[in-house]
Scaffold this motif. Structure first.
Motif, PDB file in Angstrom:
ATOM      1  N   ARG A  10      -2.216   8.763  -4.451  1.00 57.44           N
ATOM      2  CA  ARG A  10      -3.131   7.628  -4.562  1.00 57.44           C
ATOM      3  C   ARG A  10      -2.368   6.396  -5.029  1.00 57.44           C
ATOM      4  O   ARG A  10      -1.517   6.478  -5.905  1.00 57.44           O
ATOM      5  CB  ARG A  10      -4.256   7.960  -5.538  1.00 57.44           C
ATOM      6  CG  ARG A  10      -5.141   9.100  -5.059  1.00 57.44           C
ATOM      7  CD  ARG A  10      -6.190   9.443  -6.082  1.00 57.44           C
ATOM      8  NE  ARG A  10      -5.578   9.890  -7.318  1.00 57.44           N
ATOM      9  CZ  ARG A  10      -6.236  10.055  -8.467  1.00 57.44           C
ATOM     10  NH1 ARG A  10      -7.530   9.784  -8.527  1.00 57.44           N
ATOM     11  NH2 ARG A  10      -5.619  10.471  -9.539  1.00 57.44           N
ATOM     12  N   ARG A  11      -2.711   5.257  -4.420  1.00 60.30           N
ATOM     13  CA  ARG A  11      -1.968   4.030  -4.698  1.00 60.30           C
ATOM     14  C   ARG A  11      -2.954   2.880  -4.918  1.00 60.30           C
ATOM     15  O   ARG A  11      -3.766   2.569  -4.048  1.00 60.30           O
ATOM     16  CB  ARG A  11      -1.013   3.727  -3.534  1.00 60.30           C
ATOM     17  CG  ARG A  11      -0.006   4.858  -3.302  1.00 60.30           C
ATOM     18  CD  ARG A  11       0.907   4.594  -2.129  1.00 60.30           C
ATOM     19  NE  ARG A  11       0.191   4.442  -0.871  1.00 60.30           N
ATOM     20  CZ  ARG A  11      -0.249   5.449  -0.117  1.00 60.30           C
ATOM     21  NH1 ARG A  11      -0.078   6.706  -0.508  1.00 60.30           N
ATOM     22  NH2 ARG A  11      -0.861   5.221   1.030  1.00 60.30           N
ATOM     23  N   LEU A  12      -2.848   2.258  -6.079  1.00 60.51           N
ATOM     24  CA  LEU A  12      -3.757   1.204  -6.518  1.00 60.51           C
ATOM     25  C   LEU A  12      -2.973  -0.080  -6.719  1.00 60.51           C
ATOM     26  O   LEU A  12      -1.968  -0.089  -7.423  1.00 60.51           O
ATOM     27  CB  LEU A  12      -4.430   1.632  -7.832  1.00 60.51           C
ATOM     28  CG  LEU A  12      -5.215   0.567  -8.615  1.00 60.51           C
ATOM     29  CD1 LEU A  12      -6.407   0.071  -7.800  1.00 60.51           C
ATOM     30  CD2 LEU A  12      -5.683   1.154  -9.955  1.00 60.51           C
ATOM     31  N   LEU A  13      -3.442  -1.159  -6.103  1.00 61.87           N
ATOM     32  CA  LEU A  13      -2.840  -2.485  -6.259  1.00 61.87           C
ATOM     33  C   LEU A  13      -3.814  -3.399  -6.961  1.00 61.87           C
ATOM     34  O   LEU A  13      -4.989  -3.499  -6.557  1.00 61.87           O
ATOM     35  CB  LEU A  13      -2.476  -3.063  -4.886  1.00 61.87           C
ATOM     36  CG  LEU A  13      -2.004  -4.524  -4.853  1.00 61.87           C
ATOM     37  CD1 LEU A  13      -0.691  -4.692  -5.608  1.00 61.87           C
ATOM     38  CD2 LEU A  13      -1.866  -5.008  -3.412  1.00 61.87           C
ATOM     39  N   LEU A  14      -3.354  -4.075  -7.999  1.00 56.35           N
ATOM     40  CA  LEU A  14      -4.158  -5.062  -8.707  1.00 56.35           C
ATOM     41  C   LEU A  14      -3.475  -6.413  -8.611  1.00 56.35           C
ATOM     42  O   LEU A  14      -2.251  -6.510  -8.763  1.00 56.35           O
ATOM     43  CB  LEU A  14      -4.347  -4.688 -10.172  1.00 56.35           C
ATOM     44  CG  LEU A  14      -4.974  -3.310 -10.434  1.00 56.35           C
ATOM     45  CD1 LEU A  14      -3.891  -2.287 -10.757  1.00 56.35           C
ATOM     46  CD2 LEU A  14      -6.002  -3.368 -11.559  1.00 56.35           C
ATOM     47  N   GLU A 130       4.898  -2.439   1.618  1.00 57.13           N
ATOM     48  CA  GLU A 130       5.809  -1.515   0.937  1.00 57.13           C
ATOM     49  C   GLU A 130       5.046  -0.408   0.228  1.00 57.13           C
ATOM     50  O   GLU A 130       5.343   0.782   0.376  1.00 57.13           O
ATOM     51  CB  GLU A 130       6.660  -2.277  -0.077  1.00 57.13           C
ATOM     52  CG  GLU A 130       7.526  -1.362  -0.934  1.00 57.13           C
ATOM     53  CD  GLU A 130       8.028  -2.033  -2.196  1.00 57.13           C
ATOM     54  OE1 GLU A 130       8.408  -1.300  -3.131  1.00 57.13           O
ATOM     55  OE2 GLU A 130       8.036  -3.290  -2.270  1.00 57.13           O
ATOM     56  N   VAL A 131       4.050  -0.793  -0.557  1.00 57.61           N
ATOM     57  CA  VAL A 131       3.343   0.149  -1.413  1.00 57.61           C
ATOM     58  C   VAL A 131       2.276   0.939  -0.651  1.00 57.61           C
ATOM     59  O   VAL A 131       1.993   2.089  -0.959  1.00 57.61           O
ATOM     60  CB  VAL A 131       2.712  -0.609  -2.605  1.00 57.61           C
ATOM     61  CG1 VAL A 131       1.846   0.303  -3.458  1.00 57.61           C
ATOM     62  CG2 VAL A 131       3.807  -1.250  -3.455  1.00 57.61           C
ATOM     63  N   ARG A 132       1.649   0.302   0.327  1.00 60.16           N
ATOM     64  CA  ARG A 132       0.568   0.897   1.137  1.00 60.16           C
ATOM     65  C   ARG A 132      -0.594   1.390   0.256  1.00 60.16           C
ATOM     66  O   ARG A 132      -0.987   2.542   0.276  1.00 60.16           O
ATOM     67  CB  ARG A 132       1.100   2.034   2.006  1.00 60.16           C
ATOM     68  CG  ARG A 132       2.162   1.587   2.987  1.00 60.16           C
ATOM     69  CD  ARG A 132       2.601   2.675   3.949  1.00 60.16           C
ATOM     70  NE  ARG A 132       3.133   3.817   3.226  1.00 60.16           N
ATOM     71  CZ  ARG A 132       2.763   5.070   3.450  1.00 60.16           C
ATOM     72  NH1 ARG A 132       1.851   5.354   4.353  1.00 60.16           N
ATOM     73  NH2 ARG A 132       3.312   6.055   2.758  1.00 60.16           N
ATOM     74  N   PRO A 133      -1.173   0.477  -0.523  1.00 57.05           N
ATOM     75  CA  PRO A 133      -2.273   0.878  -1.405  1.00 57.05           C
ATOM     76  C   PRO A 133      -3.533   1.202  -0.617  1.00 57.05           C
ATOM     77  O   PRO A 133      -3.853   0.539   0.368  1.00 57.05           O
ATOM     78  CB  PRO A 133      -2.479  -0.371  -2.270  1.00 57.05           C
ATOM     79  CG  PRO A 133      -2.060  -1.502  -1.380  1.00 57.05           C
ATOM     80  CD  PRO A 133      -0.903  -0.969  -0.587  1.00 57.05           C
ATOM     81  N   GLN A 134      -4.252   2.218  -1.071  1.00 59.61           N
ATOM     82  CA  GLN A 134      -5.573   2.479  -0.497  1.00 59.61           C
ATOM     83  C   GLN A 134      -6.640   1.602  -1.135  1.00 59.61           C
ATOM     84  O   GLN A 134      -7.694   1.374  -0.534  1.00 59.61           O
ATOM     85  CB  GLN A 134      -5.959   3.952  -0.685  1.00 59.61           C
ATOM     86  CG  GLN A 134      -5.017   4.944  -0.033  1.00 59.61           C
ATOM     87  CD  GLN A 134      -4.112   5.608  -1.075  1.00 59.61           C
ATOM     88  OE1 GLN A 134      -3.833   5.026  -2.123  1.00 59.61           O
ATOM     89  NE2 GLN A 134      -3.647   6.822  -0.785  1.00 59.61           N
ATOM     90  N   GLY A 174       7.512  -5.274   7.401  1.00 55.99           N
ATOM     91  CA  GLY A 174       7.146  -3.865   7.416  1.00 55.99           C
ATOM     92  C   GLY A 174       5.998  -3.580   8.357  1.00 55.99           C
ATOM     93  O   GLY A 174       5.396  -4.486   8.937  1.00 55.99           O
ATOM     94  N   ALA A 175       5.706  -2.317   8.498  1.00 55.76           N
ATOM     95  CA  ALA A 175       4.628  -1.875   9.387  1.00 55.76           C
ATOM     96  C   ALA A 175       3.277  -2.312   8.831  1.00 55.76           C
ATOM     97  O   ALA A 175       3.096  -2.394   7.608  1.00 55.76           O
ATOM     98  CB  ALA A 175       4.663  -0.363   9.536  1.00 55.76           C
ATOM     99  N   PRO A 176       2.319  -2.617   9.699  1.00 56.23           N
ATOM    100  CA  PRO A 176       1.001  -3.054   9.213  1.00 56.23           C
ATOM    101  C   PRO A 176       0.331  -1.978   8.368  1.00 56.23           C
ATOM    102  O   PRO A 176       0.553  -0.785   8.576  1.00 56.23           O
ATOM    103  CB  PRO A 176       0.221  -3.337  10.503  1.00 56.23           C
ATOM    104  CG  PRO A 176       0.947  -2.593  11.575  1.00 56.23           C
ATOM    105  CD  PRO A 176       2.375  -2.559  11.167  1.00 56.23           C
ATOM    106  N   TRP A 177      -0.473  -2.441   7.438  1.00 57.65           N
ATOM    107  CA  TRP A 177      -1.200  -1.516   6.561  1.00 57.65           C
ATOM    108  C   TRP A 177      -2.570  -2.094   6.260  1.00 57.65           C
ATOM    109  O   TRP A 177      -2.690  -3.249   5.857  1.00 57.65           O
ATOM    110  CB  TRP A 177      -0.454  -1.281   5.250  1.00 57.65           C
ATOM    111  CG  TRP A 177      -1.204  -0.354   4.337  1.00 57.65           C
ATOM    112  CD1 TRP A 177      -1.929  -0.683   3.234  1.00 57.65           C
ATOM    113  CD2 TRP A 177      -1.330   1.065   4.479  1.00 57.65           C
ATOM    114  NE1 TRP A 177      -2.497   0.429   2.679  1.00 57.65           N
ATOM    115  CE2 TRP A 177      -2.149   1.526   3.420  1.00 57.65           C
ATOM    116  CE3 TRP A 177      -0.826   1.988   5.407  1.00 57.65           C
ATOM    117  CZ2 TRP A 177      -2.470   2.875   3.265  1.00 57.65           C
ATOM    118  CZ3 TRP A 177      -1.153   3.335   5.239  1.00 57.65           C
ATOM    119  CH2 TRP A 177      -1.954   3.761   4.181  1.00 57.65           C
ATOM    120  N   GLU A 178      -3.608  -1.281   6.450  1.00 57.55           N
ATOM    121  CA  GLU A 178      -4.984  -1.687   6.146  1.00 57.55           C
ATOM    122  C   GLU A 178      -5.411  -1.054   4.830  1.00 57.55           C
ATOM    123  O   GLU A 178      -5.338   0.174   4.667  1.00 57.55           O
ATOM    124  CB  GLU A 178      -5.937  -1.263   7.251  1.00 57.55           C
ATOM    125  CG  GLU A 178      -7.369  -1.707   7.006  1.00 57.55           C
ATOM    126  CD  GLU A 178      -8.316  -1.342   8.133  1.00 57.55           C
ATOM    127  OE1 GLU A 178      -9.518  -1.650   8.015  1.00 57.55           O
ATOM    128  OE2 GLU A 178      -7.849  -0.750   9.129  1.00 57.55           O
TER     129      GLU A 178
END
Length: 315
Positions: A10-14, A130-134, A174-178
């Motif tokens: 799990r990846r969280l971005l704030l 880079e991080v690919r947060p969900q 980098g590659a796209p990330w949604e």
């Protein structure tokens, strides 16, 4: 920097405006998910160089010197929360503090308020890819209380989320990330009112003379707007320690704290959110859990208790 969890976790971005905003608004949430092994990434947009300084012994700090000191405070706060991945948007000093709304500081060409939105967002796109947060957490479109840096942080975060998902935008980053779910930091009105009532009774034993007003709290909304509550009581000590690390900006006297105005406000260890864009069970809706809520007066049933609800961990 310690080893980060694998990319499948799990990846969280704030995204926050200044050092201290993250600990006040989301400290318990950050500590909880870090302790559970999630990758927690914080992006802070400015160093808060125009902040007011509380301790008399640090009153000489201003401008770049204050920004450098607040960067050190941020590092100490992240250590208290167990967060190892924290960054400044575009690098240290890229975007300056804009000051309070309506001041001449807002016109500084180097401040965040004057930044080109797409250019600033692309700095964040690099982090997202880079991080690919969900999950993304930031402020509402008023920045919680109308501060220009908070408003701009909201705009940058939402714009970056859109750009990061577009394969035609900056493929070199980098590659796209949604991002599957986006939340705004909130406080339910009934919770804020009850907390202020408790503080009123506790005030004689606190080092603050006066209570803040309910309107001084950012992000207070009607209870039915709240979709998610994160119980961080097990991490209350970590949140308080993180807030104390921001000593130039915050004075902590649990269960309260005060900013430079010395007006006591509640220190929340359960933190609240509004899901504004989400995918629950594979659907692009406000979240299946949100859609199916039953609202009875001001009590909302079946709130999420996990920011990652409805998300496959391996995504």
């Amino acid at each position: 920097m310690t080893e980060l969890p694998p990319s499948g976790s799990r990846r969280l971005l704030l995204v926050h405006a200044h050092p201290d905003d993250e600990s006040i608004n989301n400290g318990a949430t950050m500590a909880r998910y870090a302790a559970e092994g999630a990758r927690v990434t914080l992006v802070t947009c400015t160093l808060g160089e125009r902040g007011e300084v509380i301790p008399p012994g640090l009153a000489h700090l201003s401008g770049a010197a204050l920004g450098a000191h607040r960067h050190e405070e941020l590092a100490a706060a992240m250590a208290a929360l167990g967060v190892t991945d924290f960054r400044l948007l575009g690098g240290a000093g890229r975007y300056g503090d804009s000051g309070m709304m309506g001041l001449a500081d807002n016109d500084d060409p180097d401040c965040l308020w004057q930044a080109d939105l797409d250019e600033a967002a692309e700095q964040l796109v690099a982090v997202v890819r880079e991080v690919r947060p969900q999950v993304l957490v930031t402020y509402d479109d008023n920045g919680g209380y109308g501060h220009p840096d908070h408003i701009q942080a909201h705009r940058v975060a939402l714009r970056a989320a859109a750009l990061a998902a577009d394969p035609a935008v900056r493929p070199d980053l980098g590659a796209p990330w949604e991002i599957a779910k986006i939340y705004w930091t909130r406080t339910p009105r009934s919770v804020a009112e009850a907390a202020f009532a408790r503080l009123r009774d506790a005030l004689p034993g606190l080092p603050f003379d006066t209570l803040a007003d309910l309107g001084d709290l950012p992000g207070v909304v009607a209870d039915e707007r709240i979709t998610t509550e994160i119980d961080g009581t097990a991490h209350a000590g970590a949140k308080a320690a993180a807030m104390r690390a921001h000593a130039t900006q915050i004075e902590v006297a649990e269960p309260a704290f005060a900013l430079s105005n010395r007006l006591a406000q509640p220190l929340f260890t359960t933190e609240y959110y509004e899901l504004v864009r989400g995918r629950g069970d594979g659907e692009d809706v406000r979240g299946t859990e949100v859609r199916d809520m039953e609202v009875q007066g001001t009590e909302v049933q079946d709130r999420e208790n996990d920011l990652f609800a409805g998300i496959e961990e391996a995504s």
